[in-house]
Design an enzyme around this catalytic site. Structure first.
Site, PDB file in Angstrom:
ATOM      1  N   ASP A  42      -4.478   2.574  -4.514  1.00  0.00           N
ATOM      2  CA  ASP A  42      -3.065   2.590  -4.559  1.00  0.00           C
ATOM      3  C   ASP A  42      -2.505   1.024  -3.944  1.00  0.00           C
ATOM      4  O   ASP A  42      -1.247   0.897  -3.359  1.00  0.00           O
ATOM      5  CB  ASP A  42      -2.420   3.462  -3.824  1.00  0.00           C
ATOM      6  N   ASP A  80       0.865  -1.194   0.123  1.00  0.00           N
ATOM      7  CA  ASP A  80      -0.051   0.065   0.054  1.00  0.00           C
ATOM      8  C   ASP A  80       0.837   1.328  -0.107  1.00  0.00           C
ATOM      9  O   ASP A  80       1.660   1.387   0.762  1.00  0.00           O
ATOM     10  CB  ASP A  80      -0.734  -0.019   1.310  1.00  0.00           C
TER      11      ASP A  80
END
Length: 463
Positions: free
Chosen positions: A189, A146
């Site tokens: 993301d 992440d």
């Protein structure tokens, strides 16, 4: 230079074509054009400008965009770009792969065209296949990656810049992972990486550390701090779980711990630290509770050195818990960058057993701050080894009211503080006793704790 599969084209910084292979001219719609833009989709042309900017401060870049082929159809291509070192870096090499005709059994429909990674369905299906009951059932390390503070990046610099960051991170993942597994984008993301048949934790950290360090080096602010970092959580199949869903959930919980501990780090599941797996799920009650046993102090120093620095088998968190148990401490913390929140911290809540050498300590995760060290003049009290021992807070801290107030409010009777100067962003290690009957730190213990703190500092810098 642009390459379509096995075709190479050289360009300058304005992306004018310096030379091109005949195959390139045959591939694109406007084969006689003097600029690559003649064949690039208008909506994707800004990506090439960003690529040139990226190559001004790093050696390689990767991106995906659409190219008009000889048939007049826009096709997605993956571009690996680099400076041509043979002419002092004045020209650019862009190696393109047509994603409509992929090798290795990958279909164009399986690609996430923004990053060039597999899309969510493709990487998920592949992971499920590795974990299937009738699969080969080799070691599978599932890592969820992440990008830290990505919403802030998008809100501050715009979505085009956010897309650029996604492509850069994806490129780094692909380059570090190589042929050891596969990676995909699973949303926003967030990306998933599968590292196959790697059972040694040191070998596994090679991939994770490589990604973390390369990402944080891509964008540095004026104070020398990384502007872009990633957090990673890793679960391992079939050592601890027996299905894809269990594996993904375990990695997700480790990602949560990485985020919660300050970001820009990876956490690999370890049952001794994170708690047991019960019916395929991490025991949430036991997850924040660990048990540590006091061991011989000399043995702890020697095994700590081996585990932290050489074999790379010991985590900083586990060493902290062993220090707390062995040196009869009540609280232990590690800080860096944000001294208002510890990113490793443990507090003793109970112990059992009559034999001091075999006593088992129940230790829980804890959070603290050490902002008081910034009180004017206090840093000068640390010795040349970066150590400050406080056995009588009322006397040692009488000139520092903020620090004294912190000690009194938290019931700290004795403290060992170590200042790190080579760990990321610098930082501190703090060890406290809060019991009335706790004794002062003897000199041999101070020496041991100094050694152990230095080892943790070195480990934090290298991981």
């Amino acid at each position: 230079m642009v390459t379509f599969r096995n075709v190479v084209v050289f360009t300058n910084n304005e992306l004018d074509i310096l030379s091109a292979d005949d195959n390139y001219r045959e591939y694109v719609c406007e084969g006689g054009a003097n600029t690559v833009f003649a064949n690039v989709h208008p909506d994707d042309q800004h990506l090439l400008y960003e690529m040139v900017e990226t190559l001004s401060h790093q050696t390689e870049a990767s991106l995906c965009f659409r190219v008009c082929n000889r048939k007049g159809e826009y096709c997605w291509v993956n571009a690996n770009c680099s400076r041509n070192l043979e002419d002092d870096g004045d020209s650019i090499r862009i190696e393109l792969r047509d994603l409509t005709n992929l090798e290795d059994g990958v279909k164009a429909v399986e690609i996430d065209y923004l990053t060039g990674l597999l899309n969510k369905k493709a990487i998920t299906d592949y992971a499920k296949g590795l974990c299937a009951p009738d699969g080969k059932r080799g070691i599978v390390n599932l890592c969820i990656i992440d990008i830290d503070n990505f919403k802030y990046i998008n809100d501050t610099y715009g979505h085009a810049y956010g897309d650029k960051i996604l492509r850069e991170v994806a490129s780094i993942i692909q380059e570090v992972l190589g042929s050891a597994g596969k990676a995909g984008r699973i949303g926003g993301d967030e990306m998933m990486m599968l590292i196959e048949n790697v059972s040694d934790k040191g070998d596994l950290r090679f991939f994770l550390k490589g990604i973390r360090e390369r990402v944080e080096a891509t964008h540095i602010d004026q104070n020398g701090y990384p502007m872009v970092t990633v957090s990673m959580g890793v679960g391992i199949f079939p050592d601890y779980v027996q299905s894809y869903d269990e594996l993904f959930n375990l990695a997700d919980r480790m990602l949560y711990r990485a985020k919660n501990r300050g970001k820009n780090r990876y956490v690999i599941y370890n049952p001794e630290i994170h708690g047991p797996i019960v019916d395929g799920q991490l025991d949430e009650t036991a997850m924040t509770v660990s048990r540590a046993t006091a061991i011989d102090k000399t043995k702890l120093v020697l095994t700590g050195m081996e585990g932290l620095l050489y074999a790379d088998t010991e985590s900083v968190s586990s060493i902290l818990m062993k220090i707390a148990a062995t040196y009869d401490l009540d609280e232990v913390y590690v800080f860096y960058k944000d001294i208002n929140r510890s990113f490793y911290g443990h507090r003793r809540v109970s112990d059992s057993g009559n034999d001091a050498e075999k006593r088992v300590y129940k230790i829980v995760d804890s959070v603290s701050d050490i902002a008081y060290v910034m009180e004017s003049g206090l840093l000068s009290r640390f010795n040349s080894n970066g150590v400050l021992v406080i056995d009588s807070p009322g006397i040692v801290l009488r000139e520092f009211p903020k620090a004294l107030d912190f000690f009194e409010k938290n019931g700290i009777k004795h403290a060992f503080l170590y200042r790190m100067i080579s760990a990321p962003f610098d930082g501190y290690i703090a060890m406290y006793n809060t019991r009335e009957l706790s004794r002062k730190f003897p000199q041999p213990d101070i020496t041991d704790l100094t050694y152990l703190s230095k080892m943790m500092e070195i480990a934090l810098k290298s991981r």
